[in-house]
Motif scaffolding. Structure first.
Motif: not given
Lengths: 337, 444, 327
Positions: B407-426
């Motif tokens: 719905g156009g929610a903001d995707v902040s740098q913190a969100t990006w970082e958290r998503m990358l961490d998620h990938g890194r954990a996997a």
């Protein structure tokens, strides 16, 4: 204006080979519209989903359209047709009209093009009422032919907003709790006038001369012209072979769908239908020929006339009073300037 | 008139399987001559996404009729077009305001069929596109590649209604039959709209196009835009757009929209699929030609960032739209901090999905984090396509599915970082759920 | 599917595997009702399963249609079309002009035809090997239902071909199907009479007049080159010869020995097919001289109704089989 016989001599763009039922009024109407439009102008035709469409535009046998045997180099005989969905005929026609006009405006084409749209009453008045009214409202220079068989014939004879009261359809069956269609038809003629049509008519080829004259006028109209064609449906109204034209005429004379022509600025007239009920043919004779009204009338063996079935007299009277109001309504609309 | 556009080689009658063509019935050069240039020089202006898309269509001599209906956030496309046409004294372009989106789509069918050598554009969003659906499917199958339907992405669901952008509308219309190209940034929007008809009207393709960009995030943000002179635009398009070999309603004797039985229907779907697949052949060539002429990247299957020559990376992001830019801006920093090789892919061509190219780009990634921005009851539209692209690799990268920005929610740098961490954990062996949603640096 | 199955005993087929039935007729001719009635009859046996469906596309009255029926002692799973029916039904001989109703029927199959011809004549004419059952359904319809409709009789003939039914259940089941369609009681009684008369009029014999190559199943040859978007040419593509929609046994005739035609043009403008032949005429404006009867006339009768001089009429017409078979 061309004479009736001159029209007969023309080459119709609606060719034999459609899969429409034998004796289909839509077929007769399209034959004649096809002839009248053979007037030296290229014709673009749009058609909504309907019996007429699925029965004439079936790949690989697109048999029923095109100005036949004329040389393909003769642009005045050129004919194109387009179908999209149920409600689209007026919109498609309007688009083709606009593109033709804008090309002419650029000097990119100089030969005249006329645009005709055709739909059934289901396509034009139910799912497509918005399309129709807005094309009229935008004053698009097209001729809209609405083939009114008072049902969704293509899907198997269901109720449409043009269905006559008491008529039995697949979705208004006759049963103990209901005597066929409980509704009155939409006043589509008035709607079209109110939306701004340049011309609104209701006439079938049963009034042959009036029909071709009306289509000619419609093609010459400089805004939207709408011609409603009462179209008895042999399979949906359930009548005998060879009765199509007769029923179309009788229904008009009885007041079920009187012939009517109205032009903006000139007013209109009801044709071949008396204002007084006593001066019109008996309504029962019209009903009796159609098995969709079998629950209302039956043949009286003594007189040979159709009469109300016992117990159905009030329904037949209601039907008669609807017919009278229908006739009155058209006489009043004819007075609009 | 210099180029071969209007001087179509005379064709014999019955030249096409679709009926008679009157090659001299429409003098297209008159339309070309009547065009009034918006720009005679290359200029740099400030524009938002809707204006960029509108200017591109206004500069095409083949666009003379603009049908539309307002819906947020695409409305300004129509307003921009209308404003230009209103001030162009003596201009011959016309605006056509319809009663609903469905009517717009219908109108596009009629107009595009009437003259197959002109381009008929419109812009819509969300439920506007849904409202067109009855006819977008007809259009997709029609062969009318001269229809240009600009979709300004907006969430489709009402209950609740949201006027902001995510690509759930375009992704709900993956099978309508349109070539779907996603853009990010004003320049890409402008450039893509200019190239789209070249692809759609190519004789091998004949398929309508649906370029799109994010509502609000791209449609309503202003930035610098380089506009090309109309003459250059025409030279480019005229190189690619040849006279349509099939007749239109005006210049032909022909029937559109016939009905068929099951004996034939499947055959038509096969040819439609084949035409769509040819996009994969022609799109890169059109893009390369655009770059040659204008010096900017043209159409491509996707944009990338951070891939070394051999393609070997630890973590690859796949997403689309402007939020990819936020990732681009922080990628190096994250890579340095985490000690991982991090790269990204921003999809441009959504339909047909460029499977082979995606596989080639990602085959040496250890893990792929797919960031979906449209609601999906499974792992995400994009995830499924990426998984399909990678499926037949001998060593398949780990695919991690995430959602953000619905719905156009903001995707902040913190969100990006958290998503990358998620990938890194996997990547490090941690078990992650089939999908996860992130917002404001948190997993929801 | 067993390849060397004996298909002559239809009852045995139902019990052992499945009886597949295919019918050819014209839309509006009652084929669908006949098949539905057969299905209802079969379902009276609680152990029997049926699957009944018509294929008609957008065909209107008079166009060829097909009906299918599977009958089995076990639940029926197959969803594909019936291509090698053990029982093939021809509702209307007119329909056999454009399809091979015997296509794919295995040797020893059963054929049921609504026809005035004898089983032997039919076997020879259509090259049939197997059991041939005939019934003059249109005549029975004309006599009892005041309409040349043969579905009532055809239904009876098929029940005869399958065998094992009593006349009462044959009649009751059919009338029940009609009742569901809200047919008035008086007409139900006429149908009862037609059903009983039909049971007396079935004829049959077993013949060996066809070779396997006479009724091959046409192989699918691919879709060929299809036009983009199904956009289609128009001119000169009148390949759908709709004269086949006309009822069998009658034809339109135009006769004007005294040149009575007034040139009023009503027949021309009211002909749904646009096939009245005429020429410009100095005196009348135009003069009608015929109708294209053999290619497109559906025999709707509108010209008969509108001609003020009564120059059109419907006349009996017997198809000579040599003509029918001509390519």
């Amino acid at each position: 204006m061309s004479g009736y016989k001159d029209i007969a001599l023309r080459e119709s763009s609606f060719r034999p080979g459609s899969t429409l039922c034998p004796g289909c009024m839509e077929s007769i109407a399209l034959q004649n519209v096809g002839r009248v439009s053979d007037n030296g102008r290229k014709t673009i035709f749009s058609i909504g989903t309907s019996c007429a469409e699925v029965s004439s535009l079936a790949f690989p046998n697109v048999v029923a359209w095109g100005r036949g045997d004329a040389s393909p180099d003769d642009f005045a005989k050129s004919f194109s047709i387009i179908h999209n969905v149920f409600e689209s005929a007026p919109t498609l026609a309007e688009a083709a009209r606009d593109v033709s006009d804008i090309l002419a405006d650029h000097g990119a084409i100089d030969r005249p093009i006329q645009v005709i749209a055709a739909s059934g009453d289901g396509g034009a008045l139910a799912i497509g009422l918005r399309s129709l009214l807005h094309t009229i409202y935008r004053q698009s220079r097209i001729t809209m032919v609405v083939l009114v068989n008072e049902i969704f014939a293509n899907t198997g004879f269901q109720y449409s907003p043009a269905t006559t009261p008491f008529a039995e359809t697949s979705t208004t069956p006759v049963g103990e709790a209901q005597a066929g269609n409980p509704r009155l038809p939409l006043d589509y003629i008035h709607l079209c006038i109110a939306a701004g049509a340049g011309m609104v008519a209701q006439v079938s080829p049963a009034h042959g001369k009036l029909f071709v004259k009306t289509i000619e006028k419609a093609l010459a109209c400089d805004t939207t012209a709408v011609v409603f064609v009462p179209a008895p449906c042999i399979s949906g109204w359930k009548f005998d072979d060879g009765e199509t034209v007769h029923l179309a005429e009788l229904g008009a004379q009885c007041g079920a769908y009187p012939a009517f022509v109205w032009e903006r600025g000139k007013g209109g007239a009801v044709k071949d239908c008396a204002r007084e009920a006593d001066d019109r043919p008996r309504l029962e004779e019209f009903l009796g020929l159609q098995r969709r009204f079998h629950h209302l009338v039956q043949k009286d063996p003594a007189s040979g006339q159709f009469v109300a079935r016992p117990g159905r007299e009030p329904d037949v009277e209601r039907m008669r009073s609807w017919t009278q109001s229908n006739v009155e309504r058209l006489f009043r609309l004819a007075e609009l300037p | 008139m210099k180029e071969p556009i209007a001087t179509a080689a005379p064709m014999p009658h019955h030249a096409t399987p679709s009926g008679d063509l009157y090659p001299d019935a429409v003098r297209l050069e008159r339309v070309r001559e009547a065009h009034r240039a918006l720009y005679t020089e290359r200029e740099t202006i400030t524009a938002d996404g809707n204006a960029a898309a509108a200017l591109a269509t206004l500069q095409m001599w083949r666009c003379v009729l603009y049908a539309g209906f307002p819906i947020t956030p695409s409305t300004k496309w129509m307003e921009t077009v209308a404003a230009h046409i209103a001030k162009q004294v003596g201009g011959k372009k016309r605006v056509k305001l319809m009663e609903a989106e469905h009517a717009v789509a219908d109108y596009l069918v009629g107009a595009a069929a009437a003259c197959r050598d002109l381009v008929f554009p419109t812009a819509t969003s969300s439920v506007g596109l849904d409202h067109m659906t009855e006819t977008t499917r007809s259009l997709g199958a029609s062969g009318l590649g001269n229809v240009l339907l600009i979709d300004v992405y907006r969430a489709t669901a009402n209950f609740p209604l949201c006027i902001e952008g995510d690509p759930s509308d375009t992704l709900a219309h993956r099978d309508d039959g349109f070539i779907q190209i996603a853009c990010r940034g004003k320049q890409q929007i402008y450039d893509t709209v200019l190239q789209a008809p070249c692809l759609g009207m190519h004789h091998d393709v004949l398929t309508p196009t649906m370029p799109g960009y994010y509502g609000i995030k791209d449609s309503h943000r202003n930035a610098r835009l380089i506009v090309e002179p109309d003459a250059e635009v025409h030279a480019f398009q005229d190189r690619w757009i040849q006279p349509c070999p099939l007749p239109g309603l005006v210049n032909g004797d022909t029937a559109f929209g016939t009905c068929v039985t099951s004996r034939h229907f499947q055959g038509f779907k096969v040819s439609q699929k084949r035409r769509m697949e040819r996009v994969l052949h022609w799109l890169p060539q059109i893009g390369a030609d655009f770059e040659r002429q204008f010096g900017r990247p043209g159409l491509a299957f996707f944009d990338t960032t951070g891939f070394p020559d051999d393609g070997a990376v630890d973590l690859a992001i796949v997403t689309m739209g402007p939020d990819f830019g936020t990732f681009e801006a922080m990628r190096e920093q994250y890579a340095a901090k985490s000690g991982l090789r991090v790269a990204g892919v921003a999809m441009r061509l959504l339909t047909p999905f460029p499977r082979d190219a995606v596989r080639k780009r990602l085959e040496r990634a250890k893990a792929v984090v797919v960031v979906n921005q449209a609601h999906h009851h499974g792992r995400g539209h994009l995830t499924l396509d990426v998984a399909d692209a990678l499926a037949d690799l001998a060593v398949m990268p780990r695919i991690i599915s995430v959602f953000a920005g619905l719905g156009g929610a903001d995707v902040s740098q913190a969100t990006w970082e958290r998503m990358l961490d998620h990938g890194r954990a996997a990547l490090g062996g941690t078990t992650v759920p089939p999908w996860a949603i992130f917002h404001e640096g948190r997993q929801l | 599917m067993e390849t060397h199955q004996d298909v002559s005993d239809l009852r045995a087929l139902i019990e052992a595997s499945v009886l597949e039935v295919r019918g050819d007729g014209k839309a509006g001719g009652g084929l669908v009702l006949a098949f539905q009635s057969l299905a209802n009859l079969m379902l009276r046996d609680p152990e029997t399963h049926v699957q009944e469906w018509p294929f008609f596309s957008s065909a209107r009255r008079g166009a060829n249609i097909r009906s299918f029926l599977r009958i089995s002692g076990r639940p029926i799973q197959a969803a594909c079309e019936v291509t090698s029916p053990a029982l093939s039904v021809l509702m209307d001989e007119g329909a056999a002009r454009s399809v091979d109703f015997a296509e794919g029927v295995p040797p020893g199959g059963t054929f049921v035809l609504n026809t005035r011809h004898s089983p032997e004549e039919c076997a020879r004419h259509y090259h049939l090997s197997g059991r041939v059952v005939t019934i003059p359904g249109d005549d029975i319809g004309t006599k009892h239902l005041k309409h040349p409709i043969g579905n009532v009789s055809l239904y009876v003939a098929v029940t005869h071909a399958i065998g094992g039914f009593g006349i009462e259940e044959i009649v009751d089941s059919f009338l029940e199907t009609l009742k569901k369609r809200r047919i008035p009681a008086a007409i139900l009684e006429r149908n009862r009479a037609a059903l009983l008369a039909s049971a007396e009029a079935v004829r049959e014999g077993t013949y060996h007049e066809g070779a396997p190559e006479d009724h091959p199943v046409a192989p699918w040859t691919g879709y060929g080159t299809l036009p983009v978007g199904a956009q289609t040419p128009l001119r000169l593509s009148q390949s759908n010869r709709t004269a086949g929609y006309a009822p069998s046994g009658v034809r339109l005739r135009f006769e004007d020995p005294t040149t009575a035609c007034t040139g009023c043009a009503h027949c021309i403008t009211n002909c749904p097919e646009g096939i009245i032949r005429f020429a410009p005429d100095a005196e009348r404006g135009l003069l009608v001289h015929g109708v294209d009867v053999s290619t497109f006339c559906k025999l709707c009768g509108e010209c008969i109704a509108v001609c003020p001089e009564h120059l059109f009429q419907e006349v009996p017409f017997e198809d000579r089989w040599e003509e029918v078979l001509a390519p």
